[in-house]
Design a protein around this motif. Structure first.
Motif, PDB file in Angstrom:
ATOM      1  N   GLY A 150       0.801  -1.217   0.000  1.00  0.00           N
ATOM      2  CA  GLY A 150       0.000   0.000   0.000  1.00  0.00           C
ATOM      3  C   GLY A 150       0.827   1.258   0.000  1.00  0.00           C
ATOM      4  O   GLY A 150       0.491   2.238  -0.670  1.00  0.00           O
ATOM      5  N   VAL A 151       1.920   1.240   0.754  1.00  0.00           N
ATOM      6  CA  VAL A 151       2.803   2.408   0.783  1.00  0.00           C
ATOM      7  C   VAL A 151       3.375   2.643  -0.610  1.00  0.00           C
ATOM      8  O   VAL A 151       3.398   3.775  -1.103  1.00  0.00           O
ATOM      9  CB  VAL A 151       3.920   2.246   1.842  1.00  0.00           C
ATOM     10  CG1 VAL A 151       5.008   3.296   1.656  1.00  0.00           C
ATOM     11  CG2 VAL A 151       3.330   2.337   3.243  1.00  0.00           C
ATOM     12  N   PHE A 152       3.819   1.598  -1.268  1.00  0.00           N
ATOM     13  CA  PHE A 152       4.373   1.763  -2.611  1.00  0.00           C
ATOM     14  C   PHE A 152       3.297   2.174  -3.610  1.00  0.00           C
ATOM     15  O   PHE A 152       3.555   2.981  -4.510  1.00  0.00           O
ATOM     16  CB  PHE A 152       5.111   0.509  -3.060  1.00  0.00           C
ATOM     17  CG  PHE A 152       6.452   0.378  -2.417  1.00  0.00           C
ATOM     18  CD1 PHE A 152       7.519   1.156  -2.827  1.00  0.00           C
ATOM     19  CD2 PHE A 152       6.649  -0.502  -1.373  1.00  0.00           C
ATOM     20  CE1 PHE A 152       8.759   1.070  -2.226  1.00  0.00           C
ATOM     21  CE2 PHE A 152       7.890  -0.608  -0.750  1.00  0.00           C
ATOM     22  CZ  PHE A 152       8.948   0.179  -1.175  1.00  0.00           C
ATOM     23  N   LEU A 153       2.079   1.653  -3.447  1.00  0.00           N
ATOM     24  CA  LEU A 153       0.977   2.051  -4.320  1.00  0.00           C
ATOM     25  C   LEU A 153       0.691   3.541  -4.169  1.00  0.00           C
ATOM     26  O   LEU A 153       0.450   4.242  -5.163  1.00  0.00           O
ATOM     27  CB  LEU A 153      -0.284   1.237  -3.996  1.00  0.00           C
ATOM     28  CG  LEU A 153      -1.525   1.587  -4.815  1.00  0.00           C
ATOM     29  CD1 LEU A 153      -1.320   1.190  -6.271  1.00  0.00           C
ATOM     30  CD2 LEU A 153      -2.739   0.879  -4.247  1.00  0.00           C
ATOM     31  N   THR A 154       0.721   4.029  -2.961  1.00  0.00           N
ATOM     32  CA  THR A 154       0.491   5.446  -2.708  1.00  0.00           C
ATOM     33  C   THR A 154       1.680   6.288  -3.152  1.00  0.00           C
ATOM     34  O   THR A 154       1.503   7.376  -3.705  1.00  0.00           O
ATOM     35  CB  THR A 154       0.228   5.685  -1.205  1.00  0.00           C
ATOM     36  OG1 THR A 154      -0.924   4.929  -0.816  1.00  0.00           O
ATOM     37  CG2 THR A 154       0.000   7.154  -0.897  1.00  0.00           C
ATOM     38  N   ALA A 155       2.891   5.793  -2.936  1.00  0.00           N
ATOM     39  CA  ALA A 155       4.093   6.598  -3.167  1.00  0.00           C
ATOM     40  C   ALA A 155       4.537   6.677  -4.617  1.00  0.00           C
ATOM     41  O   ALA A 155       5.145   7.672  -5.016  1.00  0.00           O
ATOM     42  CB  ALA A 155       5.242   6.055  -2.315  1.00  0.00           C
TER      43      ALA A 155
END
Length: 129
Positions: free
Chosen positions: A38-43
């Motif tokens: 999720g962090v990578f999807l957002t970032a």
């Protein structure tokens, strides 16, 4: 501070880590699942935008400078990041744009400003010794 040839590596790593931190804080604040993915999807849109800012300003020449490197990376992260989010169906609403602009500004410009102040203090101390 490391030799000037290596400063761009430190600045690029700091930019990446701070954008990831921004994404992680946001996801945690909104209690989103899938922490790592999720962090990578957002970032990723912001990371891509920061890369555009790096290339567009040739930030590696003075990677720790507020201008043009810091400003270009920040503007690229926000502008391109929001455009990519919109193009991929991710949320782009005014409150998020405001928060992202401010948070990424504090992160991406803040550490560069701190480096500048510490550098000036070190030079001043060195000239008075």
């Amino acid at each position: 501070m490391p030799h000037s040839r290596n400063r761009w590596i430190i600045a690029a790593a700091a930019d990446i880590l701070l954008i990831l931190a921004f994404a992680a804080i946001g996801r945690d604040a909104h209690a989103r699942g899938d922490i790592i993915g999720g962090v990578f999807l957002t970032a990723w849109p912001f990371l891509a935008g920061a890369a555009v800012g790096w290339v567009g300003s040739r930030a590696w020449k003075s990677a720790l400078a507020l201008w043009p490197a810091g400003a270009s990376v920040w503007i690229g992260a926000v502008l391109v990041g929001m455009l990519l989010r919109a193009a991929t169906g991710q949320t782009v609403v005014l409150p998020f744009i405001i928060v992202a602009t401010l948070a990424l500004g504090v992160f991406l410009l803040g550490y560069r400003a701190l480096v500048a102040v510490l550098g000036r203090l070190a030079r001043k101390r060195k000239s008075t010794v």
